[in-house]
Design a protein around this motif. Structure first.
Motif, PDB file in Angstrom:
ATOM      1  N   TYR A   1       0.820  -1.219   0.000  1.00  0.00           N
ATOM      2  CA  TYR A   1       0.000   0.000   0.000  1.00  0.00           C
ATOM      3  C   TYR A   1       0.854   1.269   0.000  1.00  0.00           C
ATOM      4  O   TYR A   1       0.586   2.220  -0.733  1.00  0.00           O
ATOM      5  N   ASP A   2       1.892   1.284   0.816  1.00  0.00           N
ATOM      6  CA  ASP A   2       2.770   2.464   0.874  1.00  0.00           C
ATOM      7  C   ASP A   2       3.836   2.443  -0.214  1.00  0.00           C
ATOM      8  O   ASP A   2       4.173   3.486  -0.785  1.00  0.00           O
TER       9      ASP A   2
ATOM     10  N   GLY B   1      -6.083  -2.517   2.448  1.00  0.00           N
ATOM     11  CA  GLY B   1      -5.494  -1.885   1.260  1.00  0.00           C
ATOM     12  C   GLY B   1      -4.378  -2.682   0.601  1.00  0.00           C
ATOM     13  O   GLY B   1      -4.129  -2.525  -0.600  1.00  0.00           O
ATOM     14  N   ASN B   2      -3.698  -3.543   1.349  1.00  0.00           N
ATOM     15  CA  ASN B   2      -2.526  -4.229   0.793  1.00  0.00           C
ATOM     16  C   ASN B   2      -2.823  -5.208  -0.346  1.00  0.00           C
ATOM     17  O   ASN B   2      -2.059  -5.258  -1.315  1.00  0.00           O
ATOM     18  N   PRO B   3      -3.906  -6.011  -0.276  1.00  0.00           N
ATOM     19  CA  PRO B   3      -4.108  -6.989  -1.358  1.00  0.00           C
ATOM     20  C   PRO B   3      -4.222  -6.345  -2.742  1.00  0.00           C
ATOM     21  O   PRO B   3      -3.547  -6.778  -3.684  1.00  0.00           O
ATOM     22  N   ALA B   4      -5.048  -5.300  -2.851  1.00  0.00           N
ATOM     23  CA  ALA B   4      -5.227  -4.669  -4.167  1.00  0.00           C
ATOM     24  C   ALA B   4      -3.922  -4.030  -4.636  1.00  0.00           C
ATOM     25  O   ALA B   4      -3.567  -4.104  -5.821  1.00  0.00           O
ATOM     26  N   ALA B   5      -3.186  -3.423  -3.710  1.00  0.00           N
ATOM     27  CA  ALA B   5      -1.910  -2.792  -4.081  1.00  0.00           C
ATOM     28  C   ALA B   5      -0.919  -3.848  -4.558  1.00  0.00           C
ATOM     29  O   ALA B   5      -0.184  -3.636  -5.527  1.00  0.00           O
ATOM     30  N   LEU B   6      -0.906  -5.005  -3.884  1.00  0.00           N
ATOM     31  CA  LEU B   6       0.011  -6.084  -4.287  1.00  0.00           C
ATOM     32  C   LEU B   6      -0.328  -6.578  -5.697  1.00  0.00           C
ATOM     33  O   LEU B   6       0.562  -6.778  -6.520  1.00  0.00           O
TER      34      LEU B   6
ATOM     35  N   GLU C   1       3.808   1.222  -3.200  1.00  0.00           N
ATOM     36  CA  GLU C   1       3.286   1.553  -4.529  1.00  0.00           C
ATOM     37  C   GLU C   1       3.300   3.067  -4.765  1.00  0.00           C
ATOM     38  O   GLU C   1       3.630   3.541  -5.841  1.00  0.00           O
ATOM     39  N   LYS C   2       2.960   3.813  -3.708  1.00  0.00           N
ATOM     40  CA  LYS C   2       2.889   5.277  -3.858  1.00  0.00           C
ATOM     41  C   LYS C   2       4.251   5.870  -4.158  1.00  0.00           C
ATOM     42  O   LYS C   2       4.357   6.905  -4.807  1.00  0.00           O
ATOM     43  N   LEU C   3       5.318   5.232  -3.638  1.00  0.00           N
ATOM     44  CA  LEU C   3       6.663   5.769  -3.887  1.00  0.00           C
ATOM     45  C   LEU C   3       7.237   5.265  -5.210  1.00  0.00           C
ATOM     46  O   LEU C   3       8.290   5.720  -5.640  1.00  0.00           O
ATOM     47  N   GLY C   4       6.576   4.292  -5.835  1.00  0.00           N
ATOM     48  CA  GLY C   4       6.946   3.892  -7.205  1.00  0.00           C
ATOM     49  C   GLY C   4       8.189   3.025  -7.338  1.00  0.00           C
ATOM     50  O   GLY C   4       8.790   2.954  -8.408  1.00  0.00           O
ATOM     51  N   PHE C   5       8.577   2.341  -6.257  1.00  0.00           N
ATOM     52  CA  PHE C   5       9.826   1.557  -6.298  1.00  0.00           C
ATOM     53  C   PHE C   5       9.846   0.516  -7.419  1.00  0.00           C
ATOM     54  O   PHE C   5      10.896   0.153  -7.922  1.00  0.00           O
ATOM     55  N   GLN C   6       8.639   0.016  -7.794  1.00  0.00           N
ATOM     56  CA  GLN C   6       8.566  -1.035  -8.826  1.00  0.00           C
ATOM     57  C   GLN C   6       9.153  -0.581 -10.154  1.00  0.00           C
ATOM     58  O   GLN C   6       9.534  -1.390 -10.982  1.00  0.00           O
ATOM     59  N   LYS C   7       9.253   0.748 -10.336  1.00  0.00           N
ATOM     60  CA  LYS C   7       9.783   1.248 -11.605  1.00  0.00           C
ATOM     61  C   LYS C   7      11.311   1.180 -11.651  1.00  0.00           C
ATOM     62  O   LYS C   7      11.905   1.242 -12.727  1.00  0.00           O
TER      63      LYS C   7
END
Ligand code: CA
Length: 287
Positions: free
Chosen positions: A143-144, A207-212, A146-152
């Motif tokens: 949840y947190d 919130g975590n499941p959808a964010a994952l 994703e907002k910082l965009g680390f996956q990119k």
């Protein structure tokens, strides 16, 4: 106040109260770490149980008192993720020399595996990962993160965050101000803090499941830490606990109390809680 100075402001009366993570202040005394989370410590349910009914609040307030602070639990993220790595971690040796943003006391443990821990504030992590001055980072969970965009900028998303099995936040109140409150106000503050404790965990759990799912759809490669990495981390943590316990009586006392509580909790957990969860995790697609 800057995030890492909130407790100082409460201690010296600049502010009457703050909401913060106890382990930010492990530099004052490593015993502060137990108020939030320590490597291979309690999960969030156990942390709450220990605080309210296992003697945790009393033990921690014996410490906080030395810093003119009264602490009340007020929030939990649940088990955190192990974080984002630019390269896959296949064995313990892959950690060697890795520059990783990791919060608090856990840095003392993970550095024994060759990781070079970095204390970097949230907003500065992404550019450091992108530039390659960081090889890995941990923050919170889907949840947190994703907002910082680390996956990119870092593809491999590891779990679990063995240093934060159930990190708890606190309201820290200036001890003189706390003592001056009438009983009804103390009770209100305790009740509001308890609601915050429940609210925060519920929000993360919801919130975590959808964010994952979104992170994985965006290309995150979900990986468990290999068992040898977990085992080496546990050994490193136990070494650190033994080392610090030699010179810090408060730390030793709280660590031993928490360890005894954790082991009894897992005795119970393996009977009903874990059996229930594992059964339904295995049968998720069929029900
Ligand atoms: Ca974290």
């Amino acid at each position: 106040m800057p995030g890492l100075q909130a407790a100082d402001a409460v201690q010296n009366g600049t502010v009457e109260m703050c909401h913060t993570a106890s382990y930010y202040y492990f530099g004052k005394d490593p015993t502060f770490a137990f108020g939030t989370a320590v490597p291979f410590g309690l999960n969030s349910r156990m942390q709450t149980a220990w605080m309210y009914f296992g003697g945790g609040m009393e033990l921690m307030n014996d410490l906080y008192k030395k810093f003119n602070i009264y602490g009340i639990p007020a929030g939990n993220t649940g088990a955190q993720m192990g974080g984002w790595f630019r390269k896959e971690i296949k064995e313990v040796a892959d950690l060697n020399g890795l520059k990783m943003r990791i919060g608090g006391f856990a840095g003392n443990v993970i550095s024994k595996l060759g990781v070079v821990p970095q204390q970097i504030a949230g907003g500065d992590i992404y550019p450091a990962l992108e530039k390659g001055t960081l090889d890995a980072c941990e923050w919170v969970g889907p949840y947190d993160d994703e907002k910082l965009g680390f996956q990119k900028v870092a593809q491999y998303y590891y779990y679990p965050g063995w240093w934060e099995g159930g990190p708890m936040l606190h309201n820290f109140v200036n001890l003189d101000k706390w003592n001056a409150l009438p009983p009804a106000y103390k009770s209100l503050l305790r009740t509001a803090s308890s609601m915050a404790n429940e609210w925060m965990q519920a929000k993360y759990d919801a919130g975590n499941p959808a964010a994952l799912k979104r992170l994985v759809a965006a290309g995150a490669q979900l990986r468990p830490f290999p068992q040898p990495v977990m085992d080496a981390s546990l050994r490193a943590a136990l070494d650190v606990y033994a080392e610090v316990s030699k010179t810090n009586a408060d730390f030793k006392k709280v660590w031993e109390a928490m360890l005894a509580f954790r082991n009894d909790e897992y005795l119970w957990w393996q009977v009903a809680e874990l059996t229930y969860d594992t059964y339904l995790v295995r049968n998720r697609s069929r029900t």
